[in-house]
Design an enzyme around this catalytic site. Sequence first.
Site, PDB file in Angstrom:
ATOM      1  N   VAL A 175       0.867  -1.219  -0.062  1.00 51.92           N
ATOM      2  CA  VAL A 175      -0.158  -0.046  -0.082  1.00 51.92           C
ATOM      3  C   VAL A 175       1.045   1.121  -0.092  1.00 51.92           C
ATOM      4  O   VAL A 175       0.321   2.323   0.147  1.00 51.92           O
ATOM      5  CB  VAL A 175      -0.961   0.171   1.291  1.00 51.92           C
ATOM      6  N   CYS A 176       2.099   0.919  -0.310  1.00 51.91           N
ATOM      7  CA  CYS A 176       3.022   2.364  -0.413  1.00 51.91           C
ATOM      8  C   CYS A 176       3.099   2.975  -1.985  1.00 51.91           C
ATOM      9  O   CYS A 176       3.469   2.141  -2.852  1.00 51.91           O
ATOM     10  CB  CYS A 176       4.182   2.136   0.237  1.00 51.91           C
ATOM     11  N   ILE A 177       2.800   3.976  -2.235  1.00 52.86           N
ATOM     12  CA  ILE A 177       3.195   4.508  -3.692  1.00 52.86           C
ATOM     13  C   ILE A 177       3.912   5.612  -3.965  1.00 52.86           C
ATOM     14  O   ILE A 177       4.143   6.272  -4.770  1.00 52.86           O
ATOM     15  CB  ILE A 177       1.562   4.817  -4.050  1.00 52.86           C
ATOM     16  N   THR A 178       5.083   5.462  -2.843  1.00 53.60           N
ATOM     17  CA  THR A 178       6.318   6.430  -2.798  1.00 53.60           C
ATOM     18  C   THR A 178       7.062   6.319  -4.176  1.00 53.60           C
ATOM     19  O   THR A 178       7.160   7.289  -4.742  1.00 53.60           O
ATOM     20  CB  THR A 178       7.135   5.986  -1.806  1.00 53.60           C
ATOM     21  N   LYS A 179       7.117   5.232  -4.554  1.00 58.90           N
ATOM     22  CA  LYS A 179       7.830   4.918  -5.935  1.00 58.90           C
ATOM     23  C   LYS A 179       7.073   5.482  -7.100  1.00 58.90           C
ATOM     24  O   LYS A 179       7.750   6.005  -8.027  1.00 58.90           O
ATOM     25  CB  LYS A 179       7.979   3.341  -6.067  1.00 58.90           C
TER      26      LYS A 179
END
Length: 328
Positions: A175-179
């Site tokens: 659930v991480c969209i930092t990239k």
Amino acid sequence: MLNEFPIFDYEDIQLIPNKCVIKSRAEADTSVTLGNHTFKLPVVPANMQTILDENVAEQLAKGGYFYIMHRFDEAGRIPFIKRMHDQGLIASISVGVKDYEYDFVRQLKADAPEYITIDIAHGHADSVISMIQHIKKELPDTFVIAGNVGTPEAVRELENAGADATKVGIGPGKVCITKVKTGFGTGGWQLAALRWCAKAARKPIIADGGIRTHGDIAKSIRFGASMIMIGSLFAGHIESPGKTIEVDGEQFKEYYGSASQYQKGAYKNVEGKRILLPAKGHLQDTLTEMEQDLQSAISYAGGRQVADLKHVDYVIVKNSIWNGDASH
């Protein structure tokens, strides 16, 4: 230089078996020591609001598992430490790097937690180094985990500042969209980043993010992790704090990233998203299954304990561990 290293992620790696030396996988010891305490498994649920609350933290500590309480109920942290210590359990909390956190750390002198995690998205920062030094000065006996980072330089700097362990992983989580939002991160090559960082580390590394299967725990240990932080596999249990939502008669639990609009409020810049996970059974069932799978991994490694996984050979098989399995 990074270019000299092969780049791979969990699904690209297969570990190679050695001759088994134990009669049953039950003989394999999955325990691991971090600081002054030994825990049943080298895994820790992610310090996120949809993964654990005070009750889950207490259940984990009572069961002999490591935990890190999230930092999103700031006023509740000192009462939480007292609640844990009153029961003879370890206290393990998170802090940020804002100015008021310095006063908060000073307030902990009367009842210091055993573990503090400095938890920010980009942990290779002067603000983190300054906070490590502050905690070490005020609470010299507290074990300090700092992160998150993705390079050997960052690991060395945080260790040199006094960190007892570093947390490696920038945006590889489900659930991480930092990239996507920033163009930066270890998403897609988290396992190679772990290996790169571990070669520089003198102290324990906690691999954080990108774990999709129990086999990824063994792979993390092979490439240098002492402890593995896991989000999505620990989300969605009966005890999980996330809301239960019914869709077409099926039960789901919400799971969101630590910098998502659901956690930050709608108008802050976000680097996380919300997903719904099918509701699972009890957390203890998942922990038991993880333990059994890790025991099997240790037996395949020809070992008796977790550290024996560090010495196995491996092959890089580009994205093919699901080959022949139509369900993926």
